[in-house]
Scaffold this active site. Sequence first.
Site, PDB file in Angstrom:
ATOM      1  CG  ASP A   1     -16.721  88.449  40.557  1.00  0.00           C
ATOM      2  OD1 ASP A   1     -16.547  87.425  41.630  1.00  0.00           O
ATOM      3  OD2 ASP A   1     -16.177  88.084  39.582  1.00  0.00           O
TER       4      ASP A   1
ATOM      5  CD  GLU B   1     -14.741  82.113  39.743  1.00  0.00           C
ATOM      6  OE1 GLU B   1     -14.045  81.043  39.379  1.00  0.00           O
ATOM      7  OE2 GLU B   1     -15.475  82.726  39.701  1.00  0.00           O
TER       8      GLU B   1
END
Length: 370
Positions: free
Chosen positions: A76, A137
């Site tokens: 991400d 994350e």
Amino acid sequence: MTSPALDTLFTWIRTESPTHDVAGVNLMMDLVVEQMKGAPVAIERIRGEQGLGDALILRAGPQTDEPAILIMSHLDTVHPVGTIERDLPLRIEGDRLYGPGVYDMKASAWFSLEAFKEVARKGTAARPLIYLVTPDEEIGSPMTRSIIEDLARRSAYALVTEPSRDGGQVVTARKGVGRFDVHVEGRPAHAGSRHAEGRNAIYEAARQILAIEAMTDYTRGVTTTVGMVSGGTAVNTIPQHCSFPVDLRVETVADGEALTRAILGLTPHHPDFKITVTGGMNRPPYERTEGTSKLFDHAKSLAAEIGFDLVSAPRVGGGSDGNFTAALGVPTLDGLGIDGNGAHTLQEYGVISTIAPRQELMKRLMETLR
């Protein structure tokens, strides 16, 4: 670095994957699955929860019960979809590769997975290998934290492919991160005819913000930041509500506990106000242990054999998934990714010439950590 390899990495960067774009994140996971084709790698795909994309657990190496080498990457990013077309086009300028997420951390994930695949094919892993690829994350790993901690408890080492720092330095310690949300409720009133009856929530929030910012103590490595404020309904109305988030960074567990108590214990200056605080430590401090020091020394010797000097950065202020593994006592080496700069900005780039030696270091770590 060959053109076909660059072409593959270009595909990764063009596949924009901000955390909350489930489709984009899952396309990245599809690319990882495609990358592993033809290699003896067991793939477990974990369906996303909490409005997030999927995660992957890849397993290779000896099929034994001994503690594994855990490698972690996230796919991400923070850049919204469209950034590559509008504000940060994919391009090469000299030794720099520009693009959203190239430094944090798609290039690093890509070459580390290449190293993992090569070791799996050759059967040269020193221990069982577990590669965790996560979708969350950048927002604190709310979905995958429990997975990370479960895998860490069964691992001898953790290798984190976050980008390197300041010229290629790896990370052996990070601050812990706390996140809190504060809501202040006052009493609304007309700003002209009923001013004395109102209780201005923004005014009370400002006093609380001053108290929170005063908790910063650079000598202890403690910082508190209020970076956003939201409140009020109209310019001529005494605001009933005001909310703001708090970012906390600490170097020690003890300071994390103490500052958490202080922030959660905020009280109003006047009984007509109500304060509600939620949150806590998002990531525990990642402190450099003897085990992590030995792991760094081993990596430094491997880097010397490859032909570059590996340097450990001072304690880093930002958190990563390495905070979770280190807090469980697992020797953790972070910042093993590409060199570059501009993470989370529209000047983000990675240094192309650092990919090959870093990939070789990742491969050698998987082959030699016993």
